[in-house]
Design a protein around this motif. Structure first.
Motif, mmCIF file in Angstrom:
data_model
loop_
_atom_site.group_PDB
_atom_site.id
_atom_site.type_symbol
_atom_site.label_atom_id
_atom_site.label_comp_id
_atom_site.label_asym_id
_atom_site.label_seq_id
_atom_site.Cartn_x
_atom_site.Cartn_y
_atom_site.Cartn_z
ATOM 1 N N ALA A 1 24.558 78.994 -2.972
ATOM 2 C CA ALA A 1 24.642 80.357 -3.490
ATOM 3 C C ALA A 1 25.726 80.433 -4.560
ATOM 4 O O ALA A 1 26.431 79.450 -4.836
ATOM 5 N N TRP B 1 18.888 79.963 -10.590
ATOM 6 C CA TRP B 1 18.487 81.298 -10.143
ATOM 7 C C TRP B 1 17.375 81.807 -11.048
ATOM 8 O O TRP B 1 17.522 81.866 -12.269
ATOM 9 N N ARG C 1 21.272 84.741 -4.769
ATOM 10 C CA ARG C 1 21.815 84.261 -3.504
ATOM 11 C C ARG C 1 23.341 84.292 -3.557
ATOM 12 O O ARG C 1 23.947 83.686 -4.444
ATOM 13 N N THR D 1 23.132 84.669 1.352
ATOM 14 C CA THR D 1 22.657 83.419 1.910
ATOM 15 C C THR D 1 23.689 82.811 2.848
ATOM 16 O O THR D 1 23.351 82.117 3.803
ATOM 17 N N TRP E 1 19.855 91.177 -4.576
ATOM 18 C CA TRP E 1 20.683 90.096 -4.028
ATOM 19 C C TRP E 1 20.480 89.999 -2.523
ATOM 20 O O TRP E 1 20.029 90.940 -1.881
ATOM 21 N N ASN E 2 20.812 88.837 -2.003
ATOM 22 C CA ASN E 2 20.910 88.699 -0.556
ATOM 23 C C ASN E 2 22.021 87.707 -0.232
ATOM 24 O O ASN E 2 22.350 86.833 -1.048
#
Length: 284
Positions: free
Chosen positions: A225, A172, A179, A207, A204-205
């Protein structure tokens, strides 16, 4: 010639399964001293030492392992004699939070099944909130869930420490969103994780969004992730990257057993459930 006592054989079988006098006493609703006396009486009757005791562990001797098969056969014959040829099956409806099940689930179900062939299990796995709502609505006899909100009561089974679990190869970059692999809302663990990231100012997202913890853990193992999970239920191959990556602490959560049953057979099953859960959680 001395005769075998069913209560002493039952205590022996539980000690063999749970490997703990404390957990066996919990399952039987008695004391450690009583369990110890039962084992002593059984060993006196068979004339052999069956259980090896030490300050830190309990296990079977070679004679105990050899006696185990006979003890199980005796209890099975005893149960058949009591229930007759046309038994009335009871159903224990049990709800288990996906985040609470973990490695305890297999030995838990094995032990409940072994207790009585006449106790049918109806097990539902889902979100803590949904499981709790079903219990409150009278659809479930008992539930094993994470403690959430202001709900009180119940019996504590263990305390889970949460972490940011990822494959060792997961990378990361701090200038990119983190993720995440999570369960869909209304998962309480997801809510804790995203609140913690937002408070720490970490982008953040999601995934990967899974329908169960098994899928979420698989995504993390595949390197897609990082998954916010209780360390207890994380499969081998995942590591907590939180400290190294300076991610926010996710804290801990109690795993609770709530029950409304009064039937003696179901109560005995739930005592065994609680003892088995604690035994496996402590071993992990």
């Amino acid at each position: 010639m001395s005769n075998l006592d069913i209560d002493t054989v039952q205590a022996f079988l539980l000690v063999a399964e749970l490997q703990s006098f404390t957990r066996t006493a919990e399952a039987l609703g008695t004391t450690q001293a009583s369990v110890s006396l039962k084992l002593q009486r059984l060993e006196a009757v068979v004339g052999r030492r069956l259980v090896e005791r030490s300050p830190r562990s309990v296990g079977l001797t070679a004679d105990g392992a050899a006696f185990l098969h006979h003890a199980r056969a005796l209890m099975a014959a005893h149960d058949r004699a009591l229930i007759g040829e046309a038994p009335a099956r009871q159903i224990l409806s049990l709800g288990i939070s996906d985040h609470a099940g973990g490695p305890e689930l297999v030995p838990l179900l094995e032990r409940l099944h072994a207790m009585s062939s006449q106790l049918a299990l109806n097990v539902t796995i889902g979100f803590s909130r949904e499981i709790t709502d079903a219990y409150d609505g009278g659809d479930l006899d008992a539930i094993v869930v994470r403690q959430e909100g202001s709900r009180r009561g119940g019996e504590k089974l263990t305390v889970d420490e949460f972490g940011w679990l990822a494959a060792k190869r997961f990378a990361w970059r701090r200038d990119e969103p983190l993720r995440l692999a999570t369960l869909a809302p209304p998962c309480g663990v997801r809510a804790i994780a995203v609140r913690a990231l937002d408070k720490a100012g970490i982008a953040w997202n999601e995934t990967f969004v899974g329908g169960g913890v098994t899928a979420v853990a698989a995504a993390a193992l595949a390197g897609l992730a990082v998954a916010p999970l209780a360390r207890r239920i994380a499969p081998a191959g995942l590591v907590d990257i939180g400290p190294a990556e300076k991610l926010p602490d996710l804290g801990s959560s109690k795993v609770m057993l709530h029950s409304r049953v009064s039937d003696p057979a179901k109560l005995a099953a739930l005592r065994t459930l609680a003892a088995t859960f604690r035994s496996v959680a402590a071993a992990g």
